[in-house]
Design a protein around this motif. Structure first.
Motif, PDB file in Angstrom:
ATOM      1  N   TYR A  60       0.831  -1.207   0.000  1.00 30.60           N
ATOM      2  CA  TYR A  60       0.000   0.000   0.000  1.00 30.60           C
ATOM      3  C   TYR A  60       0.869   1.262   0.000  1.00 30.60           C
ATOM      4  O   TYR A  60       0.642   2.183  -0.787  1.00 30.60           O
ATOM      5  CB  TYR A  60      -0.926   0.002   1.214  1.00 30.60           C
ATOM      6  N   TYR A  61       1.883   1.300   0.866  1.00 32.25           N
ATOM      7  CA  TYR A  61       2.723   2.502   0.948  1.00 32.25           C
ATOM      8  C   TYR A  61       3.546   2.705  -0.323  1.00 32.25           C
ATOM      9  O   TYR A  61       3.762   3.848  -0.750  1.00 32.25           O
ATOM     10  CB  TYR A  61       3.635   2.417   2.171  1.00 32.25           C
ATOM     11  N   LYS A  62       3.981   1.599  -0.929  1.00 31.70           N
ATOM     12  CA  LYS A  62       4.730   1.737  -2.185  1.00 31.70           C
ATOM     13  C   LYS A  62       3.848   2.361  -3.267  1.00 31.70           C
ATOM     14  O   LYS A  62       4.261   3.282  -3.982  1.00 31.70           O
ATOM     15  CB  LYS A  62       5.222   0.363  -2.649  1.00 31.70           C
ATOM     16  N   LEU A  63       2.633   1.853  -3.377  1.00 37.12           N
ATOM     17  CA  LEU A  63       1.720   2.374  -4.400  1.00 37.12           C
ATOM     18  C   LEU A  63       1.267   3.790  -4.063  1.00 37.12           C
ATOM     19  O   LEU A  63       1.114   4.627  -4.965  1.00 37.12           O
ATOM     20  CB  LEU A  63       0.499   1.444  -4.524  1.00 37.12           C
ATOM     21  N   ALA A  64       1.023   4.066  -2.791  1.00 39.01           N
ATOM     22  CA  ALA A  64       0.559   5.395  -2.392  1.00 39.01           C
ATOM     23  C   ALA A  64       1.588   6.471  -2.756  1.00 39.01           C
ATOM     24  O   ALA A  64       1.231   7.564  -3.224  1.00 39.01           O
ATOM     25  CB  ALA A  64       0.274   5.425  -0.890  1.00 39.01           C
ATOM     26  N   ARG A  65       2.863   6.162  -2.546  1.00 39.40           N
ATOM     27  CA  ARG A  65       3.921   7.121  -2.920  1.00 39.40           C
ATOM     28  C   ARG A  65       4.035   7.238  -4.438  1.00 39.40           C
ATOM     29  O   ARG A  65       4.292   8.327  -4.958  1.00 39.40           O
ATOM     30  CB  ARG A  65       5.266   6.671  -2.329  1.00 39.40           C
ATOM     31  N   LEU A  66       3.814   6.127  -5.118  1.00 33.82           N
ATOM     32  CA  LEU A  66       4.007   6.098  -6.570  1.00 33.82           C
ATOM     33  C   LEU A  66       2.930   6.879  -7.318  1.00 33.82           C
ATOM     34  O   LEU A  66       3.223   7.616  -8.266  1.00 33.82           O
ATOM     35  CB  LEU A  66       4.031   4.645  -7.052  1.00 33.82           C
ATOM     36  N   ILE A  67       1.670   6.734  -6.898  1.00 36.39           N
ATOM     37  CA  ILE A  67       0.563   7.330  -7.667  1.00 36.39           C
ATOM     38  C   ILE A  67      -0.026   8.554  -6.978  1.00 36.39           C
ATOM     39  O   ILE A  67      -1.118   9.006  -7.355  1.00 36.39           O
ATOM     40  CB  ILE A  67      -0.554   6.296  -7.905  1.00 36.39           C
ATOM     41  N   HIS A  68       0.636   9.094  -5.989  1.00 42.10           N
ATOM     42  CA  HIS A  68       0.098  10.266  -5.286  1.00 42.10           C
ATOM     43  C   HIS A  68      -0.203  11.388  -6.298  1.00 42.10           C
ATOM     44  O   HIS A  68       0.632  11.712  -7.140  1.00 42.10           O
ATOM     45  CB  HIS A  68       1.099  10.768  -4.245  1.00 42.10           C
ATOM     46  N   PRO A  69      -1.411  11.944  -6.250  1.00 42.45           N
ATOM     47  CA  PRO A  69      -1.803  12.971  -7.235  1.00 42.45           C
ATOM     48  C   PRO A  69      -0.850  14.151  -7.323  1.00 42.45           C
ATOM     49  O   PRO A  69      -0.749  14.785  -8.377  1.00 42.45           O
ATOM     50  CB  PRO A  69      -3.188  13.417  -6.748  1.00 42.45           C
ATOM     51  N   ASP A  70      -0.140  14.452  -6.245  1.00 42.52           N
ATOM     52  CA  ASP A  70       0.797  15.577  -6.274  1.00 42.52           C
ATOM     53  C   ASP A  70       2.071  15.244  -7.048  1.00 42.52           C
ATOM     54  O   ASP A  70       2.806  16.142  -7.465  1.00 42.52           O
ATOM     55  CB  ASP A  70       1.170  15.987  -4.851  1.00 42.52           C
ATOM     56  N   LYS A  71       2.335  13.954  -7.231  1.00 45.39           N
ATOM     57  CA  LYS A  71       3.545  13.530  -7.927  1.00 45.39           C
ATOM     58  C   LYS A  71       3.256  12.921  -9.297  1.00 45.39           C
ATOM     59  O   LYS A  71       4.099  12.979 -10.193  1.00 45.39           O
ATOM     60  CB  LYS A  71       4.305  12.515  -7.074  1.00 45.39           C
ATOM     61  N   CYS A  72       2.079  12.330  -9.433  1.00 47.88           N
ATOM     62  CA  CYS A  72       1.720  11.658 -10.689  1.00 47.88           C
ATOM     63  C   CYS A  72       0.855  12.586 -11.541  1.00 47.88           C
ATOM     64  O   CYS A  72      -0.137  13.146 -11.072  1.00 47.88           O
ATOM     65  CB  CYS A  72       0.977  10.358 -10.387  1.00 47.88           C
ATOM     66  N   SER A  73       1.213  12.721 -12.804  1.00 47.69           N
ATOM     67  CA  SER A  73       0.501  13.635 -13.711  1.00 47.69           C
ATOM     68  C   SER A  73      -0.664  12.967 -14.443  1.00 47.69           C
ATOM     69  O   SER A  73      -1.366  13.622 -15.209  1.00 47.69           O
ATOM     70  CB  SER A  73       1.478  14.207 -14.744  1.00 47.69           C
ATOM     71  N   HIS A  74      -0.873  11.690 -14.208  1.00 48.69           N
ATOM     72  CA  HIS A  74      -1.969  10.981 -14.887  1.00 48.69           C
ATOM     73  C   HIS A  74      -3.308  11.614 -14.494  1.00 48.69           C
ATOM     74  O   HIS A  74      -3.537  11.905 -13.317  1.00 48.69           O
ATOM     75  CB  HIS A  74      -1.957   9.502 -14.503  1.00 48.69           C
ATOM     76  N   PRO A  75      -4.203  11.858 -15.456  1.00 47.53           N
ATOM     77  CA  PRO A  75      -5.481  12.522 -15.135  1.00 47.53           C
ATOM     78  C   PRO A  75      -6.366  11.747 -14.160  1.00 47.53           C
ATOM     79  O   PRO A  75      -7.233  12.328 -13.516  1.00 47.53           O
ATOM     80  CB  PRO A  75      -6.164  12.659 -16.508  1.00 47.53           C
ATOM     81  N   LYS A  76      -6.142  10.436 -14.050  1.00 47.71           N
ATOM     82  CA  LYS A  76      -6.955   9.629 -13.130  1.00 47.71           C
ATOM     83  C   LYS A  76      -6.186   9.236 -11.868  1.00 47.71           C
ATOM     84  O   LYS A  76      -6.590   8.313 -11.164  1.00 47.71           O
ATOM     85  CB  LYS A  76      -7.456   8.371 -13.845  1.00 47.71           C
ATOM     86  N   ALA A  77      -5.121   9.957 -11.583  1.00 43.68           N
ATOM     87  CA  ALA A  77      -4.306   9.634 -10.409  1.00 43.68           C
ATOM     88  C   ALA A  77      -5.111   9.785  -9.115  1.00 43.68           C
ATOM     89  O   ALA A  77      -5.012   8.959  -8.202  1.00 43.68           O
ATOM     90  CB  ALA A  77      -3.067  10.517 -10.361  1.00 43.68           C
ATOM     91  N   LYS A  78      -5.934  10.824  -9.040  1.00 43.43           N
ATOM     92  CA  LYS A  78      -6.740  11.037  -7.832  1.00 43.43           C
ATOM     93  C   LYS A  78      -7.748   9.914  -7.642  1.00 43.43           C
ATOM     94  O   LYS A  78      -7.948   9.419  -6.524  1.00 43.43           O
ATOM     95  CB  LYS A  78      -7.457  12.390  -7.917  1.00 43.43           C
ATOM     96  N   GLU A  79      -8.386   9.508  -8.726  1.00 38.50           N
ATOM     97  CA  GLU A  79      -9.361   8.421  -8.657  1.00 38.50           C
ATOM     98  C   GLU A  79      -8.682   7.117  -8.233  1.00 38.50           C
ATOM     99  O   GLU A  79      -9.210   6.366  -7.399  1.00 38.50           O
ATOM    100  CB  GLU A  79     -10.029   8.237 -10.017  1.00 38.50           C
ATOM    101  N   ALA A  80      -7.505   6.843  -8.795  1.00 38.43           N
ATOM    102  CA  ALA A  80      -6.764   5.632  -8.439  1.00 38.43           C
ATOM    103  C   ALA A  80      -6.343   5.663  -6.974  1.00 38.43           C
ATOM    104  O   ALA A  80      -6.373   4.631  -6.287  1.00 38.43           O
ATOM    105  CB  ALA A  80      -5.540   5.483  -9.338  1.00 38.43           C
ATOM    106  N   ALA A  81      -5.955   6.835  -6.488  1.00 39.46           N
ATOM    107  CA  ALA A  81      -5.560   6.967  -5.085  1.00 39.46           C
ATOM    108  C   ALA A  81      -6.738   6.679  -4.157  1.00 39.46           C
ATOM    109  O   ALA A  81      -6.573   6.062  -3.097  1.00 39.46           O
ATOM    110  CB  ALA A  81      -5.003   8.362  -4.827  1.00 39.46           C
ATOM    111  N   GLN A  82      -7.932   7.118  -4.547  1.00 41.57           N
ATOM    112  CA  GLN A  82      -9.116   6.838  -3.751  1.00 41.57           C
ATOM    113  C   GLN A  82      -9.418   5.346  -3.706  1.00 41.57           C
ATOM    114  O   GLN A  82      -9.773   4.801  -2.654  1.00 41.57           O
ATOM    115  CB  GLN A  82     -10.317   7.617  -4.313  1.00 41.57           C
TER     116      GLN A  82
END
Length: 231
Positions: A60-82
């Motif tokens: 969980y922590y590895k993925l949370a750091r990887l896809i965090h909306p503040d670091k990831c530019s993917h348009p669905k990063a926020k949705e994936a984080a949720q």
């Protein structure tokens, strides 16, 4: 469904390694993977049903750091984080995990469309265990219900009397012990939680959904299915 129920992802999905052996791609590919498998929290976190809590937390922590909306530019990063946060919150809680496992047993979580976990939970909170079909057929026969009631009435009264006598005898036998030992011990933690004493609102909802699903399954009733959309 076999691999879903066992929590063992297939190699073709790129999830052949789970737990601490799981490998993660770049941020964008992980966002797309999480969105694709968002109904299966085991796939989201790349774990199995029996994966150790520490390994689930690490993934969980590895993925949370990887896809965090503040670091990831993917348009669905926020949705994936949720989705990731919901997966972690569910699998990290024994009560919610029990409900989610019942959901996986009921629903094909790999189907393109279907009931989400939240929809399933809401349906099972209100779901009632149905009377078996053979009993429904029997009760439709005129007069059968009255006959069954007349048969069960004396049996029920006899059972009530037996229970009352047993309780009275046990109270008389245990009275000296209670006088010597003081107050009885507190109820079992799970029973206290079941009464809502130690549960949050979300845990209580998950608990009731799991209980209803398990009772329905034990009674041989069909799983809750998603209603077709209105035309």
């Amino acid at each position: 469904m076999a691999d879903v129920e066992a929590g063992t992802p297939e190699i073709k999905r790129g999830l052949s390694m789970t737990g601490k052996q799981a490998q993660f791609g770049d941020a964008n590919s992980e966002v797309e993977r999480i969105i694709k498998f968002q109904r299966n929290f085991y796939y989201v976190l790349k774990v199995k049903k029996d994966t150790a809590p520490g390994e689930i937390k690490a993934n969980y922590y590895k993925l949370a750091r990887l896809i965090h909306p503040d670091k990831c530019s993917h348009p669905k990063a926020k949705e994936a984080a949720q989705v990731l946060n919901q997966a972690w919150d569910t699998l990290n809680n024994p009560i919610k995990k029990r409900a989610f496992d019942a959901y996986v047993d009921d629903i094909n979580v790999d189907a393109p469309e279907g009931m989400s976990y939240a929809e399933w939970e809401a349906s099972n909170m209100a779901a009632q265990v149905r009377v078996p079909k053979w009993l429904e057929t029997l009760l439709r026969i005129p007069g059968v219900g009255i006959i069954i009631a007349l048969i069960l009435l004396p049996i029920s009264l006899a059972l009530v009397l037996v229970v009352l006598v047993v309780v009275l005898v046990l109270n008389l036998l245990c009275l000296p012990v209670r006088c010597l030992c003081g107050k009885p011990p507190p109820p079992h933690a799970e029973d206290a939680n079941a009464a809502g004493g130690g549960m949050s609102q979300e845990e209580a909802a998950a608990y009731m959904a799991a209980r209803n699903a398990e009772a329905r399954k034990a009674a041989g009733a069909a799983p809750v299915q998603q209603q077709p959309p209105a035309v």
